[in-house]
Design an enzyme around this catalytic site. Sequence first.
Site, PDB file in Angstrom:
ATOM      1  N   HIS A   1       9.436  -9.761 -12.197  1.00 47.05           N
ATOM      2  CA  HIS A   1       8.507 -10.636 -12.918  1.00 47.05           C
ATOM      3  C   HIS A   1       8.274 -10.089 -14.325  1.00 47.05           C
ATOM      4  O   HIS A   1       7.936  -8.923 -14.489  1.00 47.05           O
ATOM      5  CB  HIS A   1       7.166 -10.716 -12.190  1.00 47.05           C
ATOM      6  CG  HIS A   1       7.180 -11.661 -11.028  1.00 47.05           C
ATOM      7  ND1 HIS A   1       6.045 -12.149 -10.451  1.00 47.05           N
ATOM      8  CD2 HIS A   1       8.211 -12.226 -10.364  1.00 47.05           C
ATOM      9  CE1 HIS A   1       6.370 -12.977  -9.468  1.00 47.05           C
ATOM     10  NE2 HIS A   1       7.679 -13.036  -9.389  1.00 47.05           N
TER      11      HIS A   1
ATOM     12  N   TYR B   1      -3.786 -14.568 -11.876  1.00 44.31           N
ATOM     13  CA  TYR B   1      -5.086 -13.908 -11.722  1.00 44.31           C
ATOM     14  C   TYR B   1      -6.128 -14.879 -12.273  1.00 44.31           C
ATOM     15  O   TYR B   1      -6.124 -15.163 -13.469  1.00 44.31           O
ATOM     16  CB  TYR B   1      -5.136 -12.603 -12.517  1.00 44.31           C
ATOM     17  CG  TYR B   1      -4.338 -11.465 -11.929  1.00 44.31           C
ATOM     18  CD1 TYR B   1      -2.957 -11.372 -12.111  1.00 44.31           C
ATOM     19  CD2 TYR B   1      -4.962 -10.457 -11.198  1.00 44.31           C
ATOM     20  CE1 TYR B   1      -2.232 -10.319 -11.572  1.00 44.31           C
ATOM     21  CE2 TYR B   1      -4.245  -9.393 -10.663  1.00 44.31           C
ATOM     22  CZ  TYR B   1      -2.878  -9.340 -10.845  1.00 44.31           C
ATOM     23  OH  TYR B   1      -2.165  -8.286 -10.309  1.00 44.31           O
TER      24      TYR B   1
ATOM     25  N   PRO C   1      -7.844  -3.079  -5.958  1.00 39.17           N
ATOM     26  CA  PRO C   1      -6.465  -3.551  -6.047  1.00 39.17           C
ATOM     27  C   PRO C   1      -6.114  -4.401  -7.277  1.00 39.17           C
ATOM     28  O   PRO C   1      -4.933  -4.567  -7.576  1.00 39.17           O
ATOM     29  CB  PRO C   1      -6.274  -4.360  -4.766  1.00 39.17           C
ATOM     30  CG  PRO C   1      -7.644  -4.701  -4.302  1.00 39.17           C
ATOM     31  CD  PRO C   1      -8.533  -3.605  -4.774  1.00 39.17           C
TER      32      PRO C   1
ATOM     33  N   LYS D   1      -2.268  -1.035  -8.747  1.00 38.02           N
ATOM     34  CA  LYS D   1      -1.909   0.349  -9.093  1.00 38.02           C
ATOM     35  C   LYS D   1      -1.804   1.315  -7.917  1.00 38.02           C
ATOM     36  O   LYS D   1      -1.149   2.354  -8.025  1.00 38.02           O
ATOM     37  CB  LYS D   1      -2.938   0.909 -10.087  1.00 38.02           C
ATOM     38  CG  LYS D   1      -2.850   0.302 -11.467  1.00 38.02           C
ATOM     39  CD  LYS D   1      -1.582   0.724 -12.174  1.00 38.02           C
ATOM     40  CE  LYS D   1      -1.159  -0.325 -13.143  1.00 38.02           C
ATOM     41  NZ  LYS D   1       0.258  -0.359 -13.431  1.00 38.02           N
TER      42      LYS D   1
ATOM     43  N   TYR E   1      -0.205  -2.596 -17.094  1.00 38.92           N
ATOM     44  CA  TYR E   1       0.236  -3.275 -15.868  1.00 38.92           C
ATOM     45  C   TYR E   1       1.657  -2.840 -15.498  1.00 38.92           C
ATOM     46  O   TYR E   1       1.963  -2.580 -14.332  1.00 38.92           O
ATOM     47  CB  TYR E   1       0.163  -4.793 -16.056  1.00 38.92           C
ATOM     48  CG  TYR E   1       0.209  -5.574 -14.766  1.00 38.92           C
ATOM     49  CD1 TYR E   1      -0.953  -6.065 -14.188  1.00 38.92           C
ATOM     50  CD2 TYR E   1       1.420  -5.821 -14.114  1.00 38.92           C
ATOM     51  CE1 TYR E   1      -0.923  -6.774 -12.989  1.00 38.92           C
ATOM     52  CE2 TYR E   1       1.464  -6.526 -12.918  1.00 38.92           C
ATOM     53  CZ  TYR E   1       0.290  -7.003 -12.360  1.00 38.92           C
ATOM     54  OH  TYR E   1       0.327  -7.698 -11.184  1.00 38.92           O
TER      55      TYR E   1
HETATM   56  P1  FAD Z   1      -1.605   5.248   3.079  1.00 34.61           P
HETATM   57  O1  FAD Z   1      -0.686   4.115   2.891  1.00 34.61           O
HETATM   58  O2  FAD Z   1      -3.026   4.956   3.441  1.00 34.61           O
HETATM   59  O3  FAD Z   1      -0.970   6.198   4.183  1.00 34.61           O
HETATM   60  C1  FAD Z   1      -1.681   7.244   4.793  1.00 34.61           C
HETATM   61  C2  FAD Z   1      -1.134   7.446   6.191  1.00 34.61           C
HETATM   62  O4  FAD Z   1      -1.758   8.591   6.774  1.00 34.61           O
HETATM   63  C3  FAD Z   1      -1.443   6.276   7.108  1.00 34.61           C
HETATM   64  O5  FAD Z   1      -0.247   5.819   7.712  1.00 34.61           O
HETATM   65  C4  FAD Z   1      -2.415   6.845   8.122  1.00 34.61           C
HETATM   66  O6  FAD Z   1      -2.290   6.233   9.401  1.00 34.61           O
HETATM   67  C5  FAD Z   1      -2.014   8.303   8.132  1.00 34.61           C
HETATM   68  N1  FAD Z   1      -3.060   9.222   8.607  1.00 34.61           N
HETATM   69  C6  FAD Z   1      -4.394   9.157   8.368  1.00 34.61           C
HETATM   70  N2  FAD Z   1      -5.021  10.165   8.959  1.00 34.61           N
HETATM   71  C7  FAD Z   1      -4.081  10.912   9.589  1.00 34.61           C
HETATM   72  C8  FAD Z   1      -4.125  12.085  10.387  1.00 34.61           C
HETATM   73  N3  FAD Z   1      -5.283  12.700  10.662  1.00 34.61           N
HETATM   74  N4  FAD Z   1      -2.958  12.588  10.877  1.00 34.61           N
HETATM   75  C9  FAD Z   1      -1.785  11.964  10.608  1.00 34.61           C
HETATM   76  N5  FAD Z   1      -1.684  10.834   9.864  1.00 34.61           N
HETATM   77  C10 FAD Z   1      -2.827  10.318   9.372  1.00 34.61           C
HETATM   78  N6  FAD Z   1      -2.849  -1.614  -3.414  1.00 34.61           N
HETATM   79  C11 FAD Z   1      -2.415  -2.497  -4.274  1.00 34.61           C
HETATM   80  O7  FAD Z   1      -1.906  -2.108  -5.332  1.00 34.61           O
HETATM   81  N7  FAD Z   1      -2.506  -3.853  -3.962  1.00 34.61           N
HETATM   82  C12 FAD Z   1      -3.021  -4.306  -2.756  1.00 34.61           C
HETATM   83  O8  FAD Z   1      -3.080  -5.482  -2.500  1.00 34.61           O
HETATM   84  C13 FAD Z   1      -3.497  -3.373  -1.851  1.00 34.61           C
HETATM   85  N8  FAD Z   1      -4.017  -3.746  -0.657  1.00 34.61           N
HETATM   86  C14 FAD Z   1      -4.500  -2.795   0.196  1.00 34.61           C
HETATM   87  C15 FAD Z   1      -5.056  -3.151   1.435  1.00 34.61           C
HETATM   88  C16 FAD Z   1      -5.588  -2.180   2.298  1.00 34.61           C
HETATM   89  C17 FAD Z   1      -6.204  -2.589   3.638  1.00 34.61           C
HETATM   90  C18 FAD Z   1      -5.550  -0.823   1.913  1.00 34.61           C
HETATM   91  C19 FAD Z   1      -6.151   0.257   2.827  1.00 34.61           C
HETATM   92  C20 FAD Z   1      -4.955  -0.463   0.702  1.00 34.61           C
HETATM   93  C21 FAD Z   1      -4.439  -1.432  -0.169  1.00 34.61           C
HETATM   94  N9  FAD Z   1      -3.827  -1.104  -1.391  1.00 34.61           N
HETATM   95  C22 FAD Z   1      -3.392  -2.018  -2.230  1.00 34.61           C
HETATM   96  C23 FAD Z   1      -3.647   0.253  -1.793  1.00 34.61           C
HETATM   97  C24 FAD Z   1      -2.249   0.777  -1.448  1.00 34.61           C
HETATM   98  O9  FAD Z   1      -1.758   0.123  -0.311  1.00 34.61           O
HETATM   99  C25 FAD Z   1      -2.419   2.260  -1.238  1.00 34.61           C
HETATM  100  O10 FAD Z   1      -2.762   2.804  -2.508  1.00 34.61           O
HETATM  101  C26 FAD Z   1      -1.182   2.948  -0.675  1.00 34.61           C
HETATM  102  O11 FAD Z   1      -1.028   2.584   0.682  1.00 34.61           O
HETATM  103  C27 FAD Z   1      -1.333   4.454  -0.782  1.00 34.61           C
HETATM  104  O12 FAD Z   1      -0.320   5.087  -0.055  1.00 34.61           O
HETATM  105  P2  FAD Z   1      -0.584   6.478   0.671  1.00 34.61           P
HETATM  106  O13 FAD Z   1       0.712   6.852   1.271  1.00 34.61           O
HETATM  107  O14 FAD Z   1      -1.260   7.393  -0.274  1.00 34.61           O
HETATM  108  O15 FAD Z   1      -1.682   6.174   1.773  1.00 34.61           O
HETATM  109  C1  DHB Z   2      -0.614  -7.995  -4.968  1.00 37.82           C
HETATM  110  C2  DHB Z   2      -1.648  -7.132  -4.809  1.00 37.82           C
HETATM  111  C3  DHB Z   2      -2.405  -6.778  -5.897  1.00 37.82           C
HETATM  112  O1  DHB Z   2      -3.415  -5.912  -5.764  1.00 37.82           O
HETATM  113  C4  DHB Z   2      -2.162  -7.306  -7.148  1.00 37.82           C
HETATM  114  O2  DHB Z   2      -2.943  -6.968  -8.192  1.00 37.82           O
HETATM  115  C5  DHB Z   2      -1.113  -8.180  -7.307  1.00 37.82           C
HETATM  116  C6  DHB Z   2      -0.340  -8.525  -6.196  1.00 37.82           C
HETATM  117  C7  DHB Z   2       0.207  -8.363  -3.800  1.00 37.82           C
HETATM  118  O3  DHB Z   2      -0.126  -7.920  -2.688  1.00 37.82           O
HETATM  119  O4  DHB Z   2       1.169  -9.103  -3.953  1.00 37.82           O
END
Ligand code: FAD
Ligand code: DHB
Length: 401
Positions: free
Chosen positions: A72, A202, A293, A297, A384
Site C-alpha cells: 500500500h 482511518y 494500535p 506500530k 507510518y
Molecule cells: P505477543 O504477540 O504478545 O507474544 C507473546 C507470547 O508470549 C504470547 O504467545 C504469549 O502466549 C506468550 N507468553 C506469555 N506469558 C508466557 C509465559 N509465562 N511463558 C511462556 N510464554 C508466555 N498491533 C497493531 O499494530 N495493530 C493491531 O491491530 C493490533 N491488535 C492487537 C490486538 C490484541 C488483542 C493485542 C494483544 C495486540 C494487538 N496489537 C496490534 C499489538 C501487536 O499484535 C503486538 O505488538 C505484537 O503481538 C507484539 O509481539 P510480541 O511477540 O512482543 O508479543
Molecule cells: C490494522 C491494524 C492497525 O492497528 C492499523 O492501524 C491498521 C491496520 C490491521 O489489523 O489491519
Amino acid sequence: MRTQVGIVGAGPAGLLLSHLLALRGIDSVLVETRSRAYCEARQRAGVLEDGSVALLRRAGLADRLDIKGIEHGGIYLQFASERRHIDFRELTGGRSVTVYAQTEIVKDLIARRLADGAALEFGVTDTEVFDLDSEHPRLRYTAADGSRHEAICDAIAGCDGFHGICRPAIPAGALTSWERVYPYAWLGILADVPPSTDELIYAHHPDGFALHSLRSQAISRLYLQVSPDEEIGNWPDDRIWAELAGRLELPGWSLKQGPVLDKGITGMRSFVSAPMRYGRLFLAGDAAHIVPPTGAKGLNLALADVAVLSAALDGLLHGDESLAASYSATCLNRVWRCTHFSWWMTTMLHRTPGADKMEAQLQLAQLRYIASSRAAATSLAENYTGIAAGPAWHDATKRGP
Ligand code: FAD
Ligand code: DHB
C-alpha cells in the site's frame, strides 16, 4: 539442559529472535504457554513497515509474504464527510507499507523453526526465570507432558508480551515505567467480504473512530471505537455493520457487508518500561512496551527490537558486550518515537468520552492541516512507513561462521 539463549514467548518477537540467532549459529530453547493452533489463529496486527518487510526477506522468511502481502502506497484520512488520500510514495521518495497479517508471520516463523529442528515447546506452564544477574541465568518450565525442565542459558530473552513473567522478574526499583490507559477500546472484526477500499481508511467521526483495513482481496478487517467496558455479547453482527457503515459513509460510496469470521475487543494503552535489560535478561516487544494500535506500530516495534537484540546477543556470547550495553538505549529511541506517533494518531482520531466541544475542533484543525500541508503530511507518512532502527537493524540477518 544447556542452551545459549532461553526465549520466553512464541509471538512474533520470540519466534523471529530464535530464527535470527539460528542464522548466526546460536542455539535457543523457546517456550510458549499457548498451543501452536492458538498462536496461529490469534487475530492481531496487519501492517508491516517497509523495513520489517526487508528484514523478513533478508532472513529468508518472505516466500508467502511476497505472494500474499499487499503493498500500500498510502492511506485515506476521513473527516468532516471528506476522504483525503495521503500518498506515502510521493511524500517519502517511494516508501510504502505491506498488509500481511501477524497470524501469517507467526505461521511462517513456526513452520520454518520446526523445519530447522528448533527446540520449540508449546503448552508449557509455570515458566520461571532465575539468576538473571549471573553469567548463567536459568529458565524453568513444565512441558505439556507434565515433566519439569531447567535450561541453563547464557542469556534469556523475555518476549512474553505485556502480561508475561519476565518483566515482573526484574527487582522492583531496577525499572521505571510510564503508562497511559485510554478511555476507549477497539472492536475488531474479520469479515468474509471483499474490501470496499483500495487502501486503509482511518475515519474521524462524531460517534467515534472507525478503520477499514483488509487481509486479502476477499477478506476485510474493520475496527470500531467502543467503550473499554463494552461486552462483545452486546454487539451482534448487524449492530457492528450498521455502526461501521454510519462512521465510514460518504456520498456515492457504500460499505460491502458479509459474514463475520472473528470478533473481539482490545483495550488501548501506552506503556514503556526501561531499561529493556536487567543483567542477562533482555526484554523485547510487548514485554517492554505497548502502543495503542492506531498507527500500526506494535508488531513492527517487536520485530525491530529482536533485530537489534540478535546482534547484541551474538556479541555478548562472543565476548563483546558493546551492543548488549547499548541495546536498551538503541531500542528505546525508536520505541519513544513510535509511542509518540501512536498517541498522536490515537488522540487525533478518537472521541474522548466527556470531552468538551473544543476537542473535535482541534482534531479537525489538525486533520485539515495534514490534508493541506506537504510538511504535515510528510511527517505522518515517514512515521507510518517507519523510521529505521540504525545499523544493528541492517546487521540483523548476518550469518554465523
Ligand atoms: P505477543 O504477540 O504478545 O507474544 C507473546 C507470547 O508470549 C504470547 O504467545 C504469549 O502466549 C506468550 N507468553 C506469555 N506469558 C508466557 C509465559 N509465562 N511463558 C511462556 N510464554 C508466555 N498491533 C497493531 O499494530 N495493530 C493491531 O491491530 C493490533 N491488535 C492487537 C490486538 C490484541 C488483542 C493485542 C494483544 C495486540 C494487538 N496489537 C496490534 C499489538 C501487536 O499484535 C503486538 O505488538 C505484537 O503481538 C507484539 O509481539 P510480541 O511477540 O512482543 O508479543
Ligand atoms: C490494522 C491494524 C492497525 O492497528 C492499523 O492501524 C491498521 C491496520 C490491521 O489489523 O489491519
